[in-house]
Motif scaffolding. Sequence first.
Motif, PDB file in Angstrom:
ATOM      1  N   GLY A 125     -12.768   6.502  -4.277  1.00  0.00           N
ATOM      2  CA  GLY A 125     -12.421   7.777  -3.666  1.00  0.00           C
ATOM      3  C   GLY A 125     -12.481   7.673  -2.161  1.00  0.00           C
ATOM      4  O   GLY A 125     -12.679   6.586  -1.612  1.00  0.00           O
ATOM      5  N   TYR A 126     -12.281   8.825  -1.539  1.00  0.00           N
ATOM      6  CA  TYR A 126     -12.208   8.859  -0.072  1.00  0.00           C
ATOM      7  C   TYR A 126     -13.186   9.884   0.477  1.00  0.00           C
ATOM      8  O   TYR A 126     -12.871  10.623   1.395  1.00  0.00           O
ATOM      9  CB  TYR A 126     -10.784   9.182   0.367  1.00  0.00           C
ATOM     10  N   GLY A 127     -14.364   9.979  -0.130  1.00  0.00           N
ATOM     11  CA  GLY A 127     -15.360  10.882   0.442  1.00  0.00           C
ATOM     12  C   GLY A 127     -15.655  12.083  -0.438  1.00  0.00           C
ATOM     13  O   GLY A 127     -16.789  12.320  -0.792  1.00  0.00           O
ATOM     14  N   ARG A 128     -14.606  12.814  -0.851  1.00  0.00           N
ATOM     15  CA  ARG A 128     -14.848  13.989  -1.698  1.00  0.00           C
ATOM     16  C   ARG A 128     -14.962  13.534  -3.161  1.00  0.00           C
ATOM     17  O   ARG A 128     -15.533  12.489  -3.440  1.00  0.00           O
ATOM     18  CB  ARG A 128     -13.713  15.002  -1.505  1.00  0.00           C
ATOM     19  N   ALA A 129     -14.415  14.319  -4.072  1.00  0.00           N
ATOM     20  CA  ALA A 129     -14.458  13.943  -5.500  1.00  0.00           C
ATOM     21  C   ALA A 129     -13.739  12.609  -5.692  1.00  0.00           C
ATOM     22  O   ALA A 129     -12.722  12.365  -5.035  1.00  0.00           O
ATOM     23  CB  ALA A 129     -13.780  15.029  -6.327  1.00  0.00           C
ATOM     24  N   PRO A 130     -14.261  11.737  -6.561  1.00  0.00           N
ATOM     25  CA  PRO A 130     -13.599  10.452  -6.747  1.00  0.00           C
ATOM     26  C   PRO A 130     -12.189  10.610  -7.325  1.00  0.00           C
ATOM     27  O   PRO A 130     -11.917  11.546  -8.073  1.00  0.00           O
ATOM     28  CB  PRO A 130     -14.507   9.716  -7.735  1.00  0.00           C
ATOM     29  N   VAL A 131     -11.312   9.697  -6.923  1.00  0.00           N
ATOM     30  CA  VAL A 131      -9.925   9.685  -7.406  1.00  0.00           C
ATOM     31  C   VAL A 131      -9.881   9.016  -8.785  1.00  0.00           C
ATOM     32  O   VAL A 131      -9.173   9.462  -9.690  1.00  0.00           O
ATOM     33  CB  VAL A 131      -9.034   8.925  -6.401  1.00  0.00           C
ATOM     34  N   LEU A 132     -10.639   7.936  -8.938  1.00  0.00           N
ATOM     35  CA  LEU A 132     -10.728   7.221 -10.215  1.00  0.00           C
ATOM     36  C   LEU A 132     -12.199   7.130 -10.591  1.00  0.00           C
ATOM     37  O   LEU A 132     -13.049   6.875  -9.735  1.00  0.00           O
ATOM     38  CB  LEU A 132     -10.117   5.817 -10.094  1.00  0.00           C
TER      39      LEU A 132
ATOM     40  N   GLY B 217       1.787   5.746 -13.495  1.00  0.00           N
ATOM     41  CA  GLY B 217       1.052   7.003 -13.362  1.00  0.00           C
ATOM     42  C   GLY B 217       1.841   7.923 -12.462  1.00  0.00           C
ATOM     43  O   GLY B 217       2.681   7.465 -11.680  1.00  0.00           O
ATOM     44  N   LEU B 218       1.554   9.207 -12.564  1.00  0.00           N
ATOM     45  CA  LEU B 218       2.257  10.171 -11.729  1.00  0.00           C
ATOM     46  C   LEU B 218       1.870   9.966 -10.269  1.00  0.00           C
ATOM     47  O   LEU B 218       0.856   9.336  -9.972  1.00  0.00           O
ATOM     48  CB  LEU B 218       1.894  11.596 -12.161  1.00  0.00           C
ATOM     49  N   SER B 219       2.656  10.523  -9.382  1.00  0.00           N
ATOM     50  CA  SER B 219       2.341  10.488  -7.964  1.00  0.00           C
ATOM     51  C   SER B 219       0.983  11.158  -7.743  1.00  0.00           C
ATOM     52  O   SER B 219       0.719  12.225  -8.305  1.00  0.00           O
ATOM     53  CB  SER B 219       3.458  11.222  -7.207  1.00  0.00           C
ATOM     54  N   GLY B 220       0.113  10.499  -6.988  1.00  0.00           N
ATOM     55  CA  GLY B 220      -1.206  11.061  -6.712  1.00  0.00           C
ATOM     56  C   GLY B 220      -2.260  10.723  -7.760  1.00  0.00           C
ATOM     57  O   GLY B 220      -3.414  11.132  -7.641  1.00  0.00           O
ATOM     58  N   SER B 221      -1.892   9.947  -8.777  1.00  0.00           N
ATOM     59  CA  SER B 221      -2.846   9.638  -9.848  1.00  0.00           C
ATOM     60  C   SER B 221      -3.850   8.560  -9.448  1.00  0.00           C
ATOM     61  O   SER B 221      -4.845   8.343 -10.146  1.00  0.00           O
ATOM     62  CB  SER B 221      -2.096   9.214 -11.117  1.00  0.00           C
ATOM     63  N   GLY B 222      -3.576   7.842  -8.366  1.00  0.00           N
ATOM     64  CA  GLY B 222      -4.545   6.849  -7.890  1.00  0.00           C
ATOM     65  C   GLY B 222      -4.089   5.408  -8.045  1.00  0.00           C
ATOM     66  O   GLY B 222      -4.894   4.483  -7.938  1.00  0.00           O
ATOM     67  N   LYS B 223      -2.797   5.210  -8.239  1.00  0.00           N
ATOM     68  CA  LYS B 223      -2.276   3.848  -8.414  1.00  0.00           C
ATOM     69  C   LYS B 223      -2.502   2.998  -7.171  1.00  0.00           C
ATOM     70  O   LYS B 223      -2.996   1.866  -7.250  1.00  0.00           O
ATOM     71  CB  LYS B 223      -0.761   3.891  -8.727  1.00  0.00           C
ATOM     72  N   SER B 224      -2.130   3.544  -6.009  1.00  0.00           N
ATOM     73  CA  SER B 224      -2.308   2.784  -4.765  1.00  0.00           C
ATOM     74  C   SER B 224      -3.792   2.563  -4.482  1.00  0.00           C
ATOM     75  O   SER B 224      -4.195   1.513  -3.972  1.00  0.00           O
ATOM     76  CB  SER B 224      -1.668   3.518  -3.586  1.00  0.00           C
ATOM     77  N   THR B 225      -4.585   3.552  -4.819  1.00  0.00           N
ATOM     78  CA  THR B 225      -6.033   3.449  -4.609  1.00  0.00           C
ATOM     79  C   THR B 225      -6.604   2.282  -5.416  1.00  0.00           C
ATOM     80  O   THR B 225      -7.380   1.467  -4.901  1.00  0.00           O
ATOM     81  CB  THR B 225      -6.703   4.779  -5.009  1.00  0.00           C
ATOM     82  N   LEU B 226      -6.184   2.179  -6.677  1.00  0.00           N
ATOM     83  CA  LEU B 226      -6.641   1.070  -7.525  1.00  0.00           C
ATOM     84  C   LEU B 226      -6.187  -0.268  -6.946  1.00  0.00           C
ATOM     85  O   LEU B 226      -6.969  -1.227  -6.873  1.00  0.00           O
ATOM     86  CB  LEU B 226      -6.087   1.248  -8.946  1.00  0.00           C
ATOM     87  N   LEU B 227      -4.933  -0.318  -6.505  1.00  0.00           N
ATOM     88  CA  LEU B 227      -4.406  -1.572  -5.978  1.00  0.00           C
ATOM     89  C   LEU B 227      -5.163  -2.010  -4.717  1.00  0.00           C
ATOM     90  O   LEU B 227      -5.446  -3.194  -4.523  1.00  0.00           O
ATOM     91  CB  LEU B 227      -2.907  -1.421  -5.677  1.00  0.00           C
ATOM     92  N   ARG B 228      -5.525  -1.019  -3.883  1.00  0.00           N
ATOM     93  CA  ARG B 228      -6.294  -1.331  -2.667  1.00  0.00           C
ATOM     94  C   ARG B 228      -7.639  -1.953  -3.027  1.00  0.00           C
ATOM     95  O   ARG B 228      -8.124  -2.849  -2.330  1.00  0.00           O
ATOM     96  CB  ARG B 228      -6.531  -0.060  -1.852  1.00  0.00           C
ATOM     97  N   ALA B 229      -8.228  -1.463  -4.090  1.00  0.00           N
ATOM     98  CA  ALA B 229      -9.523  -2.034  -4.504  1.00  0.00           C
ATOM     99  C   ALA B 229      -9.342  -3.461  -5.014  1.00  0.00           C
ATOM    100  O   ALA B 229     -10.169  -4.333  -4.742  1.00  0.00           O
ATOM    101  CB  ALA B 229     -10.175  -1.148  -5.557  1.00  0.00           C
TER     102      ALA B 229
HETATM  103  N1  LIG Z   1      -6.567   7.489   2.890  1.00  0.00           N
HETATM  104  C1  LIG Z   1      -6.806   8.551   2.088  1.00  0.00           C
HETATM  105  N2  LIG Z   1      -7.679   9.519   2.469  1.00  0.00           N
HETATM  106  C2  LIG Z   1      -7.935  10.573   1.664  1.00  0.00           C
HETATM  107  N3  LIG Z   1      -7.368  10.784   0.464  1.00  0.00           N
HETATM  108  C3  LIG Z   1      -6.478   9.861   0.040  1.00  0.00           C
HETATM  109  C4  LIG Z   1      -6.154   8.703   0.825  1.00  0.00           C
HETATM  110  N4  LIG Z   1      -5.253   7.969   0.128  1.00  0.00           N
HETATM  111  C5  LIG Z   1      -5.020   8.639  -1.023  1.00  0.00           C
HETATM  112  N5  LIG Z   1      -5.761   9.774  -1.073  1.00  0.00           N
HETATM  113  C6  LIG Z   1      -5.784  10.732  -2.201  1.00  0.00           C
HETATM  114  O1  LIG Z   1      -6.144  10.018  -3.379  1.00  0.00           O
HETATM  115  C7  LIG Z   1      -5.366  10.453  -4.479  1.00  0.00           C
HETATM  116  C8  LIG Z   1      -4.648   9.267  -5.090  1.00  0.00           C
HETATM  117  O2  LIG Z   1      -3.721   8.749  -4.132  1.00  0.00           O
HETATM  118  P1  LIG Z   1      -2.889   7.425  -4.377  1.00  0.00           P
HETATM  119  O3  LIG Z   1      -3.791   6.353  -4.840  1.00  0.00           O
HETATM  120  O4  LIG Z   1      -2.106   7.190  -3.150  1.00  0.00           O
HETATM  121  O5  LIG Z   1      -1.926   7.864  -5.587  1.00  0.00           O
HETATM  122  P2  LIG Z   1      -0.568   7.193  -6.097  1.00  0.00           P
HETATM  123  O6  LIG Z   1      -0.424   5.869  -5.455  1.00  0.00           O
HETATM  124  O7  LIG Z   1      -0.756   7.122  -7.590  1.00  0.00           O
HETATM  125  O8  LIG Z   1       0.524   8.145  -5.752  1.00  0.00           O
HETATM  126  C9  LIG Z   1      -4.449  11.543  -3.969  1.00  0.00           C
HETATM  127  O9  LIG Z   1      -5.035  12.778  -4.246  1.00  0.00           O
HETATM  128  C10 LIG Z   1      -4.408  11.276  -2.484  1.00  0.00           C
HETATM  129  O10 LIG Z   1      -4.191  12.479  -1.789  1.00  0.00           O
END
Ligand SMILES: Nc1ncnc2c1ncn2[C@@H]1O[C@H](COP(=O)(O)OP(=O)(O)O)[C@@H](O)[C@H]1O
Length: 244
Positions: free
Chosen positions: A24-31, A48-60
């Motif tokens: 996550g990014y500070g608030r509630a966890p994304v995954l 996954g849908l847009s905003g589901s956390g795909k990029s977040t997982l890949l970054r990890a």
């Molecule tokens: N750098 C960031 N700071 C804060 N929130 C983020 C950041 N990157 C992504 N998020 C939030 O995390 C959630 C998942 O984002 P993301 O992993 O980009 O989804 P996806 O790639 O599936 O579209 C979203 O709610 C997005 O707003």
Amino acid sequence: MTTLAERAPAVRGLAFDVEGLSLGYGRAPVLRELDLAIRPGEVLAVAGLSGSGKSTLLRALAGLLAPVAGRVLADGVEVAATSADRAMIFQDDGLLPWRTVRRNVELPLALRKTPRAVRRAAALAWLDRVGLARSADLLPRELSGGMRQRVQLARALAGAPRAVLMDEPFGALDAQTRAEMQRLLLDVLRDTRATVVFVTHDVDEALLLGDRVAVIGDGAVRTVIEAGEGADRADLRARVLKEL
Ligand SMILES: Nc1ncnc2c1ncn2[C@@H]1O[C@H](COP(=O)(O)OP(=O)(O)O)[C@@H](O)[C@H]1O
Ligand SMILES: [Mg+2]
């Protein structure tokens, strides 16, 4: 002429073990408390849908984002930073605008201090492989979007990575160019044994490219589906859509 498979060092794909991973990014966890085993040498599509956390997982997986809890192991070693073993390919190309196509592709080899003549030959071979042999001396701004993605692919693979992490790389391309790039990717991946994690929001793209498709939604891995040859595409599509 030697083929790329003969020329390239024999790489073994990385195995990833994602254990109890929360991101996550500070608030509630994304995954939340994700468990996922990625097999060496497979193409795992993550849908996954847009905003589901795909990029977040890949970054990890890349080592660009530290877990809130849990961990990512690459061949049993905890991922704590980026590594040349794990190449990233993004939708925005990230090519260096002042370097020619060839010199962009040489970059991972230059970082490894590969001798100039060797890296030049490798870059030209990879450019040939992705259909850009005649564009080696152009600058990125002289290329179409599809060509820039080809350069990114050549650059990623020139470094002989053990994993390639791709974040919606064809998302900005028109339908025809996208289909060409999908075919090229399937073709080129036969030259490498790298593990591929391919993120997309497009279910059909996930089913086309993935040996397996992991569907993420509501902060979790909903299901992982075997999508290999011979499977009933319509049935798989329905199963993915149900989980999105
Ligand atoms: N750098 C960031 N700071 C804060 N929130 C983020 C950041 N990157 C992504 N998020 C939030 O995390 C959630 C998942 O984002 P993301 O992993 O980009 O989804 P996806 O790639 O599936 O579209 C979203 O709610 C997005 O707003
Ligand atoms: Mg994304």
